[in-house]
Write an enzyme that holds these catalytic residues in place. Structure first.
Site, short mmCIF file in Angstrom:
data_model
loop_
_atom_site.label_atom_id
_atom_site.label_comp_id
_atom_site.label_asym_id
_atom_site.label_seq_id
_atom_site.Cartn_x
_atom_site.Cartn_y
_atom_site.Cartn_z
N GLU A 8 9.86 1.80 15.55
CA GLU A 8 11.14 2.23 14.98
C GLU A 8 11.60 3.57 15.56
OE1 GLU A 8 8.58 1.04 13.22
OE2 GLU A 8 9.24 -0.01 11.40
N ASP A 45 11.26 -9.64 14.66
CA ASP A 45 11.38 -8.84 13.44
C ASP A 45 12.84 -8.83 13.02
OD1 ASP A 45 10.79 -6.85 11.33
OD2 ASP A 45 8.92 -6.62 12.45
N GLU A 65 5.10 -7.92 4.02
CA GLU A 65 6.31 -7.30 3.46
C GLU A 65 7.45 -8.32 3.28
OE1 GLU A 65 5.86 -2.73 4.98
OE2 GLU A 65 6.66 -4.14 6.46
N HIS A 90 10.66 -10.17 7.40
CA HIS A 90 10.93 -9.61 8.74
C HIS A 90 11.67 -10.61 9.63
CE1 HIS A 90 8.88 -5.77 8.30
NE2 HIS A 90 7.96 -6.41 7.60
C1 ACM Z 1 2.90 -3.91 8.70
O1 ACM Z 1 2.71 -2.74 9.01
N1 ACM Z 1 3.99 -4.24 8.04
C2 ACM Z 1 1.96 -4.95 9.06
#
Ligand code: ACM
Length: 581
Positions: free
Chosen positions: A498, A214, A355, A285
């Site tokens: 996170e 990520d 994203e 990511h």
């Molecule tokens: C995600 O929660 N971005 C897959």
């Protein structure tokens, strides 16, 4: 909490089995079960042909906890027998499990009988497959009581252990029962991953989705690209709390799995009949990879050489450039990934796809030239072109691509499967179009989301999703036709880290909700509104003792313990705001 928790461990099984017959099961006719049988120091473990690999797993868990040596040997009246049987005899017709009837010919189905009147052995465990036997061993362990979840006996060796007499016939509802663990935002050392595989196994889950890369870290050694871990596996500091928090943890954070670590994890999962789905997230990511190899980024838009591994949270604009350099680089990464995650354990490879902001591609002459050259309608189709590239590449190597539901945008690659995370909608559309789907809507099964309202929850983010909410999650939305419903491979719970800086925080967010999730994924529950949550809670009283024995730092039903709180660390800052992380 329930006032009258069951005392017979047979009535505390989680996930609930399809059918369960005990001495106190009310049936029209009398049946032969008596309350208890016993395992004792003379108990042997007879492994019929094909079941031998299960013996060390049984000895390392039940054997270690009970102090029973469980030597191999012929079947005896106080012995355990494991046997592969293509046609397991039908279970007695009794009302039991929540719904449905056991079909022990299912590949992960099993029948467990702890009744000496059957074949004159204490424990008879049968299944068509070793995987089914492994699931049955988890049931046997629960029947022995919470102490069976410890690593050494509390009362010394040489004791005998009471076992309730049961006849269980069981099988899973879904073939894909998963947990996704994000080891990129916060690294979980290898021992912690192996521990999580044990916890997954104890809950009869069978898929471990390993989110390895990520913006905030690259966690898998890739020999041909050593900077991915030299540079990409650590960051200088870390946002402490939600991204809107003013706080920083100024300690460097990092870590990665060597290729031998990965091989060990994969082998450990395979022994437990758990599939591993490695995720290499692209084209978004990816800041950790770009920090390591700046040529992977949109060099004509930003100075990618100035990027470092990201130290805060959110959706990151610094995405991969849609160039041949990027494609060849990631093909090289995936070549090593395929070697480390063999096809029998990892038929699916996850390539992320979520994203990916398109701003840099809009500004990039290189990206725009590629769009023109390929005759694409825009940036969404460019993303789709990248995903299709890897779908073709993986298919040619006998694997299947799975990605987050954004891979539907701009057209889904033909063989791709979809992890539906932004709700049910994308999963429904994909299933109706004939694609396989794993349902993991953030509204229900994102375990990073807070599990109670109120300021006491540590770093609370996202929706409030209680144990009961997860218990009432339904992976197959009402109204889906039978053909589309058959494309719902199953479901998984996702643990994004996170706001989980260590294993104890991961435990807190994951448990007890994973127990409810496991029952949703395994058991034949009725429609959400009809589910008997009081019964589940009653069984949870025993399950909390199992989690205690396993050393799991779950959230107690009464709320966080003082050391589980994070006073003063900001979670989701504004009540009522969208629940993005
Ligand atoms: C995600 O929660 N971005 C897959």
């Amino acid at each position: 909490m329930p006032t009258n928790p069951p005392t017979n461990p047979a009535h505390t099984l989680i996930p609930a089995p399809r059918t369960l017959l005990t001495h106190d099961t009310p049936t029209p006719a009398p049946h032969p079960l008596t309350p208890l049988t016993r395992l004792c120091p003379t108990t042997t473990l007879h492994t019929a042909p094909g079941t031998e690999p299960l013996a060390p797993l049984l000895r390392n868990t039940i054997g270690a906890a009970t102090g029973l040596p469980l030597p191999g040997g012929a079947p005896t009246p106080d012995g355990i027998v494991l046997r592969l049987t293509p046609a397991v005899p039908a279970v007695p017709a009794v009302p039991a499990g929540p719904a449905g009837t056991g079909n022990p010919t299912h590949p992960e189905g099993y029948r467990l009988t702890t009744d000496r009147s059957v074949e004159n052995v204490a424990v008879l465990l049968e299944s068509p497959t070793p995987a089914g036997l492994f699931r049955g061993i988890q049931t046997l362990r629960q029947l022995l009581g919470p102490e069976a979840f410890r690593r050494a006996p509390l009362r010394g060796a040489g004791q005998s252990w009471a076992l309730p007499q049961v006849s269980v016939a069981d099988e899973p509802r879904f073939a894909w029962r998963g947990l996704m663990l994000d080891v990129a935002r916060h690294f979980m050392p290898k021992d912690g991953v192996l521990r999580y595989l044990d916890l997954i196994a104890a809950h009869k889950l069978n898929v471990f989705h390993f989110h390895l890369t990520d913006d905030q870290g690259w966690r898998i050694e890739i020999k041909r690209h050593p900077r991915l871990t030299d540079v990409g596996a650590w960051r200088g500091r870390t946002k402490w709390g939600h991204r809107a928090s003013p706080l920083w943890d100024e300690k460097p954070h990092g870590g990665y799995y060597t290729q031998d670590d990965i091989r060990e994890i994969v082998a450990y999962a395979a022994e437990r009949h758990i599939r591993v789905v490695p995720e290499i997230d692209l084209p978004g990511h990816s800041q950790a990879a770009i920090a390591a190899y700046p040529e992977l980024g949109n060099t004509d838009v930003i100075d990618t050489a100035s990027l470092s591994v990201w130290d805060t949270w959110g959706v990151n604009p610094n995405v991969l450039a849609p160039t041949d350099t990027t494609l060849r680089f990631y093909e090289g990464v995936l070549e090593e990934v395929l070697e480390l995650f063999p096809e029998d354990v990892s038929p699916f490879i996850h390539i992320g796809g979520d994203e990916c902001p398109k701003d840099q591609w809009q500004k990039s002459d290189i990206a725009q030239a590629r769009i023109r050259e390929l005759g694409l309608a825009g940036e969404n189709e460019l993303q789709s072109w990248i995903i299709r590239h890897f779908d073709t590449w993986l298919s040619a190597r006998g694997r299947r691509l799975i990605g987050w539901d954004e891979i539907l945008e701009g057209g889904l690659a033909p063989g791709a499967a979809v992890a539906s995370w932004r709700g049910y909608g994308a999963g429904v559309a994909a299933a109706e179009a004939g694609h396989d789907v794993v349902m993991c809507p953030e509204q229900y099964v994102y375990l990073d989301h807070r599990q109670a309202p109120g300021a006491e929850e540590p770093m609370p983010i996202g929706f409030v999703r209680t144990l009961e909410d997860v218990y009432r999650f339904e992976p197959v939305p009402a109204g889906l036709g039978p053909e589309a419903a058959a494309h719902i491979l199953g479901t998984q719970a996702n643990v994004w880290t996170e706001v989980m800086e260590n294993q104890a925080r991961v435990d807190y967010q994951t448990f007890p909700r994973l127990a409810a999730f496991a029952e949703v994924a395994w058991s034949a529950l009725p429609a959400p509104a009809d589910r008997d949550f009081a019964d589940f809670e009653a069984r949870m009283t025993a399950h909390y003792r199992r989690l205690d024995a396993l050393g799991v730092d779950y959230r107690p039903p009464t709320g966080p313990l003082p050391w589980q709180r994070r006073p003063g660390v900001l979670g989701r800052p504004i009540e009522g705001a969208p629940p993005n992380r």
